[in-house]
Design an enzyme around this catalytic site. Structure first.
Site, mmCIF file in Angstrom:
data_model
loop_
_atom_site.group_PDB
_atom_site.id
_atom_site.type_symbol
_atom_site.label_atom_id
_atom_site.label_comp_id
_atom_site.label_asym_id
_atom_site.label_seq_id
_atom_site.Cartn_x
_atom_site.Cartn_y
_atom_site.Cartn_z
ATOM 1 N N ARG A 177 -9.023 11.269 -7.782
ATOM 2 C CA ARG A 177 -7.967 11.669 -6.819
ATOM 3 C C ARG A 177 -7.149 10.796 -5.978
ATOM 4 O O ARG A 177 -7.565 10.326 -5.005
ATOM 5 C CB ARG A 177 -8.784 12.432 -5.719
ATOM 6 C CG ARG A 177 -7.826 13.663 -4.878
ATOM 7 C CD ARG A 177 -8.588 13.749 -3.551
ATOM 8 N NE ARG A 177 -8.885 12.627 -2.614
ATOM 9 C CZ ARG A 177 -7.817 12.049 -1.901
ATOM 10 N NH1 ARG A 177 -6.780 12.520 -1.758
ATOM 11 N NH2 ARG A 177 -8.231 11.033 -1.048
ATOM 12 N N TYR A 201 0.718 -1.287 0.225
ATOM 13 C CA TYR A 201 0.125 0.185 -0.104
ATOM 14 C C TYR A 201 0.960 1.293 0.079
ATOM 15 O O TYR A 201 2.015 1.249 -0.712
ATOM 16 C CB TYR A 201 -0.810 0.060 1.231
ATOM 17 C CG TYR A 201 -2.135 1.043 0.964
ATOM 18 C CD1 TYR A 201 -2.969 0.602 -0.343
ATOM 19 C CD2 TYR A 201 -2.569 1.889 1.824
ATOM 20 C CE1 TYR A 201 -4.123 1.456 -0.684
ATOM 21 C CE2 TYR A 201 -3.580 2.778 1.331
ATOM 22 C CZ TYR A 201 -4.348 2.490 0.118
ATOM 23 O OH TYR A 201 -5.254 3.578 0.081
ATOM 24 N N GLU A 212 -13.694 5.002 -2.363
ATOM 25 C CA GLU A 212 -12.134 5.324 -1.997
ATOM 26 C C GLU A 212 -11.568 6.381 -3.320
ATOM 27 O O GLU A 212 -11.703 6.082 -4.411
ATOM 28 C CB GLU A 212 -11.351 4.137 -2.342
ATOM 29 C CG GLU A 212 -10.032 4.080 -2.000
ATOM 30 C CD GLU A 212 -9.616 4.537 -0.597
ATOM 31 O OE1 GLU A 212 -8.645 5.174 -0.252
ATOM 32 O OE2 GLU A 212 -10.278 4.059 0.354
ATOM 33 N N ASP A 213 -10.888 7.555 -2.719
ATOM 34 C CA ASP A 213 -10.160 8.537 -3.661
ATOM 35 C C ASP A 213 -10.997 8.898 -4.982
ATOM 36 O O ASP A 213 -10.763 9.225 -5.798
ATOM 37 C CB ASP A 213 -8.907 7.665 -4.213
ATOM 38 C CG ASP A 213 -7.961 7.645 -3.122
ATOM 39 O OD1 ASP A 213 -8.096 7.973 -2.195
ATOM 40 O OD2 ASP A 213 -6.748 7.023 -3.535
ATOM 41 N N LYS A 268 -6.119 -1.698 -0.764
ATOM 42 C CA LYS A 268 -7.020 -1.589 0.207
ATOM 43 C C LYS A 268 -7.762 -2.991 0.726
ATOM 44 O O LYS A 268 -8.046 -3.206 1.833
ATOM 45 C CB LYS A 268 -8.425 -0.645 -0.047
ATOM 46 C CG LYS A 268 -7.893 0.736 0.417
ATOM 47 C CD LYS A 268 -8.044 1.160 1.782
ATOM 48 C CE LYS A 268 -7.136 2.284 2.169
ATOM 49 N NZ LYS A 268 -7.950 3.546 1.980
ATOM 50 N N ASP A 288 -11.654 7.792 2.763
ATOM 51 C CA ASP A 288 -10.987 9.183 2.686
ATOM 52 C C ASP A 288 -11.629 10.237 3.857
ATOM 53 O O ASP A 288 -10.865 10.968 4.485
ATOM 54 C CB ASP A 288 -10.825 9.823 1.380
ATOM 55 C CG ASP A 288 -10.367 8.696 0.377
ATOM 56 O OD1 ASP A 288 -9.207 8.170 0.567
ATOM 57 O OD2 ASP A 288 -11.069 8.399 -0.626
ATOM 58 N N ASN A 339 -0.239 11.649 2.164
ATOM 59 C CA ASN A 339 0.377 10.677 1.509
ATOM 60 C C ASN A 339 0.644 11.000 -0.124
ATOM 61 O O ASN A 339 -0.176 11.698 -0.475
ATOM 62 C CB ASN A 339 -0.628 9.379 1.417
ATOM 63 C CG ASN A 339 -0.420 8.867 2.677
ATOM 64 O OD1 ASN A 339 0.607 8.513 3.664
ATOM 65 N ND2 ASN A 339 -1.611 8.227 3.344
#
EC number: 1.1.1.38
Length: 562
Positions: A154, A101, A243-244, A172, A267, A415
């Site tokens: 993103r 990850y 996610e993202d 994930k 997130d 990150n």
């Protein structure tokens, strides 16, 4: 009987078994299995244990000199023999977490099309918007219980990676299994391919996604709606993790679906939960409460505001008013501190903007109040970075904070590592080792004046696997704010620093199974109390958590009729 010990009956034989990563055992197939499944001659003579296989795989892993090659090697094992993959990762979880990850997965996403080798998960493109049900039926996973979905807009701090973002759902879900004991047979990564606005991808002849600008507006909303309905038809009890997604879509999608389906946004909510858990641990270690802190954020997007709202909720639960809690939280973005008179604030930012009348007495009061001005005037005890912009926690800012706060709590959470607001080494040296530091990506221990400081990784992997396990064990139909708050408090209860007064702010990754089970129980119990899951006793709930916890062991196989 433990599922890991119960024989598995297979209706097929021969090379097909070796090509199925969920059931392939490689050299661990027994003599009897090799005969019954027509595998004789397809494998070397020696029959190995999974530990012997993992030892060889680790030796091969160590031969790779860079992290991306290590990531690719591990992904190849995952696509060949998932049980071996998870045994290997679990044997070396601290070493391999940064490889499977963050931060390495970011590089893998950027190179996804160039390094593509084998299919995993589902790609649902806008061009196929009328065939989503058929696509879901094509999945190789039939009993899906947890889905991680992204649209790739993103990805970490790297921006629009198009379908390259698939690396994030894959990574994930690897953590759901390796940290939370969720069987890989129950997991499914999905990427919604709605185009890309990344010019490098649009011009790249190797790019494997739709080469067109991203759809938006009603087209996008209707596409996601069609996807959510189709998933609910196919797997009505599945937990869906967003996610993202970009800021403009992340919060609206969460608000739209959180009361319709069993879903959450990692997130926003997962990051908030692990951050609040880490703050609670830090406060406990300092023998204070979160409601006594003054907190400044650098980054006022959906993630930062999500954390801030969770902090406000925890402060209120400790006895102060919501209005007072909001006065103690200061949000700073690229235009300065959020103020109530600012135009164009997003709805979720408006509630966190400081009332101008409350800050007119500040030194250097203006329409654009910098982070340094906030530190000098608000005198925060906690500084949290979620900006994605490196180096913004300068020596001047950290020393200014330390001048009014003996033990500042500093969380540069951005990150990957290249985007961190300040390194733990700098923060600890600037504060003579007095700061309590947690980061979003892994960092090596820091030595200051002959004292070694372990750096806690305030990573969502401490939270979301336990949430998933708790949802599965309880059969919860929703993921509520109270369930997320329960996960934060449960994480804080596992802090070595809070318990013993020494050590890291967060538990070691080697203890992640114990931590995930503890969080799962708290989440499941809260789901039951809120009516999101059927009532049961604590004893039966504990049994359900253990029963749902998958371990990387080979099962014996029996042949059944075709």
């Amino acid at each position: 009987m433990d599922d890991n010990k119960r024989p598995l009956y297979l209706p097929f034989a021969g090379p097909a078994i070796l090509e199925a990563p969920l059931i392939n055992k490689g050299s661990a197939f027994t003599d009897e299995e090799r005969i019954f499944f027509n595998l004789e001659g397809l494998l070397p003579h020696v029959i190995e244990t999974i530990e012997e296989q993992a030892s060889r795989a680790y030796d091969q892993y160590k031969n790779f000199s860079n992290d991306l090659d290590k990531h690719i090697y591990l992904r190849n094992i995952q696509d060949t023999n998932e049980t071996l993959y998870y045994r290997l990762v679990q044997n070396h979880i601290t070493e391999m977490m940064p490889i499977i990850y963050t931060p390495t997965v970011g590089m893998a996403c950027e190179r996804f099309s160039k390094d593509y080798r084998r299919n995993r998960g589902l790609f649902i493109s806008y061009a196929n918007k009328d065939r989503i049900d058929d696509i879901l039926n094509n999945s190789t996973r039939q009993k899906v219980k947890i889905i991680v979905v992204t649209d790739g807009e993103r990805i970490l701090g790297l921006g629009d990676q198009g379908i390259g973002g698939m690396g994030i759902p894959i990574g994930k879900l690897s953590l759901y299994t390796s940290c939370g004991g969720i069987s890989p047979a129950y997991t499914l990564p999905i990427t919604l391919d709605v185009g890309t606005d990344n010019p490098h991808l649009l011009e790249d002849p190797m790019y494997m996604g739709m080469r067109s600008p991203r759809i938006g507006g009603e087209e996008y909303t209707e596409f996601v709606e069609a996807f959510m309905q189709a998933v609910h038809r196919r797997w009505p009890d599945a937990l869906i993790q967003f996610e993202d997604f970009a800021q403009k879509n992340a919060m609206p999608l969460l608000e739209r679906y959180k009361d319709q389906y069993c879903c959450f946004n990692d997130d926003i909510q997962g990051t908030a939960a692990v951050t609040v858990g880490s703050l609670l641990a830090a406060c406990k270690a300092a023998k204070t409460q979160l409601s006594e802190q003054r907190i400044t954020f650098l980054g006022a997007g959906s993630a930062g505001c999500g954390i801030a709202e969770a902090i406000v909720a925890q402060m209120v639960s400790e006895g102060i008013s919501e209005a007072q809690a909001r006065k103690q939280v200061f949000m700073v973005d690229r235009w300065g501190m959020l103020q109530s008179n600012m135009p164009n604030l997003l709805p979720f930012q408006q509630k966190l903007a400081q009332n101008c009348d409350d800050i007119t007495s500040w030194d250097n009061f203006s329409d654009n109040i910098s982070l340094l001005d906030v530190v000098n005037n608000a005198k925060p005890t906690v500084l949290i970075g979620v900006s994605g912009a490196p180096g913004l926690f300068t020596e001047e800012i950290i020393k200014a904070m330390h001048s009014h706060c003996k033990r500042p709590i500093v969380f540069p959470l951005s990150n990957p590592t290249s985007r961190v607001e300040a390194t733990p080494k700098d923060i600890l040296h600037w504060t003579q080792g007095q700061a309590l530091v947690a980061t979003g990506s892994p960092f090596e221990p820091v030595v200051v004046d002959d004292v070694t400081y372990e750096i806690a990784q305030c990573n969502n992997s401490y939270i979301f696997p336990g949430i998933g396990l708790g949802v599965l064990a309880s059969g919860a139909k929703r993921v509520s704010d109270a369930m997320l708050m329960a996960s934060s408090r449960a994480l804080a209860e596992c802090s070595p620093l809070a318990i013993d007064g020494e050590g890291s702010l967060l538990p070691k990754l080697e203890d992640i199974h114990k931590v995930s089970k503890h969080i799962a129980f708290a989440v499941a119990r809260t789901a039951i109390e809120e009516g999101h899951a059927l009532p049961t006793t604590n004893e039966l709930l504990t049994y359900a958590i253990e029963d749902n916890f998958w371990t990387a062991e080979y099962r014996s196989y029996k042949r059944t009729a075709f």
